[in-house]
Write a protein that holds these residues in place. Sequence first.
Motif, PDB file in Angstrom:
ATOM      1  N   LEU A 103       0.833  -1.193   0.000  1.00 55.65           N
ATOM      2  CA  LEU A 103       0.000   0.000   0.000  1.00 55.65           C
ATOM      3  C   LEU A 103       0.875   1.253   0.000  1.00 55.65           C
ATOM      4  O   LEU A 103       1.967   1.254   0.579  1.00 55.65           O
ATOM      5  N   SER A 162      -2.219   5.543   2.278  1.00 54.99           N
ATOM      6  CA  SER A 162      -3.225   4.673   2.897  1.00 54.99           C
ATOM      7  C   SER A 162      -3.085   4.586   4.411  1.00 54.99           C
ATOM      8  O   SER A 162      -3.901   3.924   5.067  1.00 54.99           O
ATOM      9  N   ASP A 170      -9.819   3.419   1.695  1.00 54.53           N
ATOM     10  CA  ASP A 170      -9.515   4.110   0.449  1.00 54.53           C
ATOM     11  C   ASP A 170      -9.413   3.074  -0.667  1.00 54.53           C
ATOM     12  O   ASP A 170      -9.535   1.864  -0.432  1.00 54.53           O
TER      13      ASP A 170
END
Length: 456
Positions: free
Chosen positions: A115, A119, A163
């Motif tokens: 990620l 994030s 997200d």
Amino acid sequence: MNTTGTGEPIVIVGAGIAGMTAAFRLQQAGHPVRILEAEDRAGGRMRTVERRGYHMDLAAILLIENYTQMLNLVRDLGIEDTTLRTNNVVGIRRDGRVHHVRANKPTDLKSSGLLPWSSVPAMRRLQSDLNKFGSRLRWDSDMGEAASLDTETAAAYAERRLDKDFRDYVVDPMSAMFFNSPPDLSVVNFLFSMPAVNSEWFNFHDRVDTLTTALAARLPVETGAEVTLVEETSDGVRVHWSRAGEPDHVEEAAAAVVALPGPIAARLCPGMAPASRTYLENVPYVPDIHVYFGVDNKPSETATCVLFPTREHPDLGVITFNHNFAPGRAPQGHGLLTSYYRYPWAIRHWDSDDDKVVELTHEVHRQAWPELARHIEAHQDMAYVQRWKNAVILRKPGDYARLREFSRGLDPRSRIQLAGDYLAFSATNSSLVTGERAAVRVREVVTAGSVSVGRG
């Protein structure tokens, strides 16, 4: 017709982990028990098959150290020396690369490169929700408290609280562990799975059915015994069952625990309240086909399992590296891998023969992970296909609220009690807990000598 039994034993229908746990706990408390199992061996979905020196665990493979009730059962059976703490590294594919995360180290999501740093706020929001709701997500729960969270899909939750990257590369592949995808899955399943995997893992040295084999060795299990009817009488329970080549059997018992999938339990217990029977008849199980490959050269991958987001492949959900779970799954120097699919693939190919399923799986591997596909095809020593019609329960939003109402409608005074994964979160330890819960209720009914008149 052959009538057996004295009315004293408690009959357990089904020799899976739920049924045998119920029987063992009742036996511990001094009650005579008798288990009737339709298959030719005990174990249910916690079974292991051996081929060419490979030990293939057919359903339950991932065991975690917050399975407190299972570890207590292991201790009470005196088989602690058959277990060990295992590798808990999970891989997630992104852009053709495997990103490694230790299950008990969620901070690895940042350091693994899976990620982006953008994030991090989503991770914090998820952790805040887990801290807030964790008390409602327990293995020993009937999921009644979780029903208040069961208002949206995992996809909707990810859109609202997380997200896009978190949705695509964490929520989506975690859903594949239920053979599913976020738009079809209750957020409760995702939230439950996060603290569940945030733990150390354990397993049995050689094969997961070490536990069910130990239980079966201590219990009177009648295999090949297909139960056709369980009915409550004025002072007990009457169980009808049959076996090929024998007259029909009828057994009188003090009580019974029916530990079978919901639709089968509904068929066997016609005296149940109509609303309860309707619920059981419609428990939303999904099918699963998974494919094992034994290879004579162990792959270099260190993860126990690699999850595939839909963006990496639309059908493949997980590849497990079973030899990384614990020793004994494959001969020395060999590897054992298993490919699992999201359930629509299993539905599409359910009627394909095993050779076709293996061929299709090789093609999926070439698409999803070409390097591994070449390794498997070059070193394949064995292939085995396993099908489960009732693999796991597909819980959509609102299903846990319906489960709460179903559980509240069951009569704790009935001499017929239920056990199984449909009564809780669909996992091995939860099934075990429902068996323990059924044993407690049966003990109370039998000890009190009460008879339920209005079931449900």
